[in-house]
Write an enzyme that holds these catalytic residues in place. Structure first.
Site, PDB file in Angstrom:
ATOM      1  N   ASP A 343      52.581   3.274  58.620  1.00 59.23           N
ATOM      2  CA  ASP A 343      51.489   2.750  59.185  1.00 59.23           C
ATOM      3  C   ASP A 343      50.064   3.500  58.697  1.00 59.23           C
ATOM      4  OD1 ASP A 343      49.643   1.018  60.734  1.00 59.23           O
ATOM      5  OD2 ASP A 343      49.921   2.380  62.370  1.00 59.23           O
ATOM      6  N   ASP A 639      53.773   3.624  65.351  1.00 55.02           N
ATOM      7  CA  ASP A 639      53.599   4.045  66.747  1.00 55.02           C
ATOM      8  C   ASP A 639      53.478   3.123  67.699  1.00 55.02           C
ATOM      9  OD1 ASP A 639      51.401   3.005  65.773  1.00 55.02           O
ATOM     10  OD2 ASP A 639      49.895   4.917  66.184  1.00 55.02           O
ATOM     11  N   ASP A 643      55.554  -2.116  65.731  1.00 55.39           N
ATOM     12  CA  ASP A 643      56.220  -1.295  64.725  1.00 55.39           C
ATOM     13  C   ASP A 643      57.857  -1.314  65.008  1.00 55.39           C
ATOM     14  OD1 ASP A 643      54.013  -0.781  62.839  1.00 55.39           O
ATOM     15  OD2 ASP A 643      53.672   0.994  64.425  1.00 55.39           O
TER      16      ASP A 643
END
Length: 914
Positions: A343, A639, A643
């Site tokens: 990410d 996070d 995800d």
């Protein structure tokens, strides 16, 4: 057709329902389709719909039961061979041998069971993101009801600090901002609006919707429920999470393959040995015992414990480097990683918006420094500006005054309260020497028009100016420019906006105008025009400085880094270029584009693209699967709730410990306590070290098992048979209990120190090993055969020598003495061979003689244990051992030393052949 389909809501995942484009419909159409009004549902309607749709909860998929987990640990070829050996030994009256083998099976089963039982709770954590109660209109009256009782058509009220209870279509909103990072990955709260948006808008652009589980950071709203429970975005992710599969690690698969090879070889050799024994005249029970003894000798009983402990040591090392392992096999998988999918927000970047570009009608400037610490310099073309120009100070002062954010220091750390974009302006003002606490006291705010998505600006009225009162205006550039008188027209300013936008920056324009001193109210007609443009501020969530070095280290180690973010494409590409992930000449890819590709085409595309923007949870899951289909070992970081499915699907999921949601942490194998990409690289380094040390342990353990098998096979084929107490008994160089002593005590005691070996110097300079590369490489097989032959020859030679010396007088005592000589010789071989396994290719000088102190501890402990094996009466009775003279011990040690020059020569020849 289900009831939810009839009403146009999203049906639970897995059904054939249609996703209603609520964000593209006007509020009145939404209310009509959900058969509700702005006064909400009646109590009767709510009860009927609750019965029809079910409670607003996310159902948890049922996991494996205790018995299933236990069976999984036992259902292994090597374990079955050990269980069969234990049962046969007991049936043949060898109770001690059988119980020892059974204890090994129980220990290995318990270790694996505990490890699996603690994993896989990600779906349960999703339910924690739904609030317990929520304010709702029922029968025209506001009341608080359990969130689980919400149904489509309910009208709810939201305000700052609320957790959104379900998926909602906004009916009315004022200055509403919602933190959606858990779902979209956006680094700043999403500004919401009532107006419909484009039907093909991605999840992060659906500004007219509020999603269950997200957090209201400012403003108020009234909204109607359009989806509950499993039909929400959160529920859809829960379904994706249940579909994601836990993959076994490369080492697990390799050890399973080795186990099958050893099992097959044991079964064949045991059958052959049984036949040879019967042909030579063995009694059936003795022939079966010989076959069991071969199984005990050839199976590396201590290997599972060695692997587990080596990984546990790796866990401790990684924890010291801020990477906490949740699932033990992930330690080794890190060392196999070929691709890291990460990410952007908070991992590669700081998740702290920072003003980096300042433009005024007089020139362009940059501001150094990152994050919320007010430390940095104003620069022109890379050169620091000693005194901040008045135009820059005026721009940044106005931006910081027309602002609701506040900067403060707490325990030496700078923190921001309020909108991150506004906070960036406050920090920028402090960097050029403006002390905002004093400036706010001097320029008192009288009134304000807060930012709302409908008008895209904020305006404030201030006193304290020599010319009277002033209105300060900040907002979207196109909105502010329409209210300004511009010399030369708006084209030069818009060109600058476009230039900075291509660098991934979020742009704000700032303007001001003087007004008469009378009047304290600020109305919309006051901000329709007549402003002077002060300039533009370009801001971005900047890359972490340590992430730059970490990405470079990944590339050196042959690991590809791919960014998957919910943020805008321009921002993602700009960060990718700064980090060296993305080539500016090659565009990234959006989630909308990914949706048009089938799986086969995606598998081709994913290899050559490193930046993916505006991606949804299902996109991340597909991307991970596509990489795995290409044979890649994938580490995935994240996070947010969005995800979690990809984290679970990846070979190793990496969650953020600070900003990560409970869902992402539960789905992950590894949690970073500092949310830092650099910690992933440190963990990869430790993972490679663990793998290297496991291979060293394997290269140390397997020659012992093969050597013991050769000793036994030689004895069955060539040793004489003795007639004892009415039956023919074979002469054996070692008893089953003595074989277990070597396999479980000596081998484990010596192999464990290898887990503490220092990193090889080139550990992060070599490419990752191929995922399908065999653990039993040609080198390991050849080394195993060479050392096993040496070990077998030395042990058999000294056994025969010792037995013939005094075998005629007291055959029973002579046999115990000779068998103890054979055991001592094997252990001597192990001690000297251990030093050679500290580095499999280089010389001992390369790693340093004293770099691993645990090696001396392990050898010292084994010497004491072996002395007890030979001289303690209780152990003599248990293992059939005998006391050896100092001369006998010396002969065993000399025989073991033979391995040093032979393997040393083999290493030298192999290095010359490269």
């Amino acid at each position: 057709m289900t009831s939810q389909e009839q009403m146009g809501t999203r049906t639970p995942p897995g059904t054939s329902g249609h996703t209603a484009r609520w964000h593209a419909l006007p509020p009145e159409s939404v209310l009509s389709r959900v058969e509700s009004t702005e006064a909400g549902l009646t109590h009767e309607q709510a009860r009927e719909r609750l019965a029809r749709h079910g409670p607003n909860v996310i159902k948890r998929e049922r996991g494996d039961g205790v018995l299933t987990l236990l069976w999984r640990q036992v259902n292994s070829p090597l374990i079955w061979v050990l269980i069969a050996s234990a049962v046969l030994a007991v049936l043949l009256g060898k109770v001690t041998d059988g119980l020892v083998v059974a204890a090994v099976v129980v220990l290995n089963t318990l270790v694996g069971f505990v490890q699996e039982y603690r994993a896989g709770k990600a779906i349960e954590a999703l339910s924690q993101m739904v609030p317990q109660t929520t304010p709702v209109l029922r029968g025209g009256h506001k009341q608080s009801v359990p969130a689980a009782d919400l149904v489509p058509g309910d009208v709810v009220h939201l305000e700052s600090g609320d957790r959104v209870p379900a998926d909602l279509r906004l009916l009315h909103a004022r200055n509403l901002q919602i933190e959606e990072a858990a779902l979209t990955g956006e680094s700043v709260p999403s500004r919401k609006q009532v107006d419909a948006v484009a039907e093909d808008a991605e999840l992060g652009d659906r500004a007219s919707l509020a999603f269950g589980g997200t957090l209201v950071t400012s403003g108020t709203a009234t909204a109607v429920v359009v989806a509950t429970g499993g039909a929400t975005e959160l529920g859809r992710i829960s379904h994706l999470l249940a579909q994601a599969t836990d993959l076994r690690t490369p080492m697990t698969l390799a050890l399973e393959h080795i186990g099958k090879l050893i099992t097959g070889a044991i079964i064949v050799l045991s059958g052959v040995l049984l036949g040879v024994g019967l042909l030579r005249g063995y009694d059936l029970s003795e022939a079966v015992l010989v076959a069991i003894t071969l199984a005990v000798a050839a199976i590396p009983e201590g290997l599972p414990a060695i692997v587990t402990i080596a990984m546990a040591i790796g866990v401790q090392r990684m924890a010291a480097r801020r990477a906490v392992i949740r699932k033990l096999p992930a330690v080794e998988t890190l060392g196999s990683t070929t691709v890291i999918c990460t990410d952007k927000t908070g991992t590669l970047t700081r998740n702290e918006m920072t003003v980096q570009a300042v433009w005024t009608p007089r020139g362009r400037y940059t501001l150094s420094g990152v994050g919320y610490a007010p430390q940095g310099q104003l620069q022109v073309e890379g050169q620091p500006v000693e005194h901040s120009p008045e135009d820059v100070r005026a721009l940044l002062l106005a931006g910081a005054l027309c602002n609701d954010a506040a900067l403060h220091s707490r325990e030496g750390r700078w923190e921001m309260t309020g909108d991150p974009t506004e906070g960036a302006l406050v920090v920028a003002a402090e960097k050029v020497g403006l002390r905002m606490e004093a400036e706010r006291a001097r320029h008192v705010r009288v009134d304000a028009i807060p930012f709302e998505s409908e008008h895209q600006f904020m305006a404030t009225l201030h006193t304290g100016d020599p010319e009277g009162r002033r209105i300060l205006l900040k907002g979207a550039p196109e909105v502010v420019l329409r209210r300004c008188a511009l010399e030369g027209g708006p084209e030069p300013v818009l060109a600058e906006v476009e230039r900075l936008a291509r660098q991934g920056m979020r742009m704000l324009a700032v303007a001001r105008k003087a007004v008469p001193s009378s009047g304290d109210a600020l109305r919309m007609e006051h901000v329709e025009g007549g402003f002077t443009l002060l300039g533009l501020a370009g801001m971005i969530d900047p890359p972490r400085e340590e992430a730059l070095a970490a990405v470079k280290a990944c590339h050196t180690a042959g690991i590809r880094v791919k960014m998957m973010t919910g943020d805008h494409q321009a921002t993602a590409e700009a960060i990718g270029v700064q980090l060296g992930i993305h080539a500016a000449a090659r565009p990234g890819m959006t989630g909308a584009r990914l949706s048009t590709l089938d799986d086969a085409r995606l598998t081709e595309v994913v290899a050559d693209t490193n930046v993916f923007a505006r991606v949804a949870p299902e996109h991340k899951l597909r991307l991970v699967r596509a990489l795995q289909a290409k044979g890649q070992v994938v580490a995935m970081t994240g996070d947010g709730v969005n995800d979690a499915p990809a984290l679970k699907q990846a070979n190793i999921g990496v969650a953020m410990g600070i900003t990560g949601t409970a869902v992402s942490k539960e789905a992950a194998d590894l949690v970073l306590t500092d949310d830092n990409f650099a910690s992933i690289v440190a963990a990869v380094e430790e993972g490679r070290r663990v793998y290297d040390n496991l291979i060293k342990s394997l290269a140390f353990v397997l020659p012992t098992n093969l050597g013991l098998a050769l000793i036994l096979m030689f004895g069955v084929a060539f040793f004489p048979i003795q007639h004892v107490e009415g039956k023919w008994v074979p002469l054996m160089a070692m008893l089953p209990t003595q074989l277990l002593w070597i396999n479980l005590v000596a081998t484990v005691t010596l192999a464990l120190p290898l887990a503490f070996e220092v990193r090889e110097r080139d550990v992060m300079q070599r490419p990752p090993r191929a995922p399908d590369a065999p653990v039993l490489s040609h080198f390991v097989v050849m080394r195993t055969g060479l050392v096993a032959l040496l070990m077998a020859a030395g042990a058999i030679g000294l056994f025969l020598w010792a037995y013939r010396q005094d075998g005629a007088g007291q055959p029973t005592r002579a046999l115990a003495h000779a068998q103890t000589m054979a055991v001592n010789t094997v252990i001597s071989f192990q001690i000297f061979y251990l030093w050679l396994c500290r580095t499999l290719a280089g010389s001992l000088r390369a790693v340093g003689l004293f770099s691993n102190h645990t090696l001396f501890v392990g050898i010292g402990i084994l010497v004491l244990l072996q002395a007890a094996f030979m001289y303690v009466p209780f152990l003599q009775r248990l293992f059939g051992s005998a006391a050896l003279s100092l001369e006998d011990v010396g002969l065993s040690v000399l025989a073991g030393m033979v391995v040093l020059p032979v393997v040393g020569l083999e290493k030298w020849l192999r290095s010359r052949g490269k």
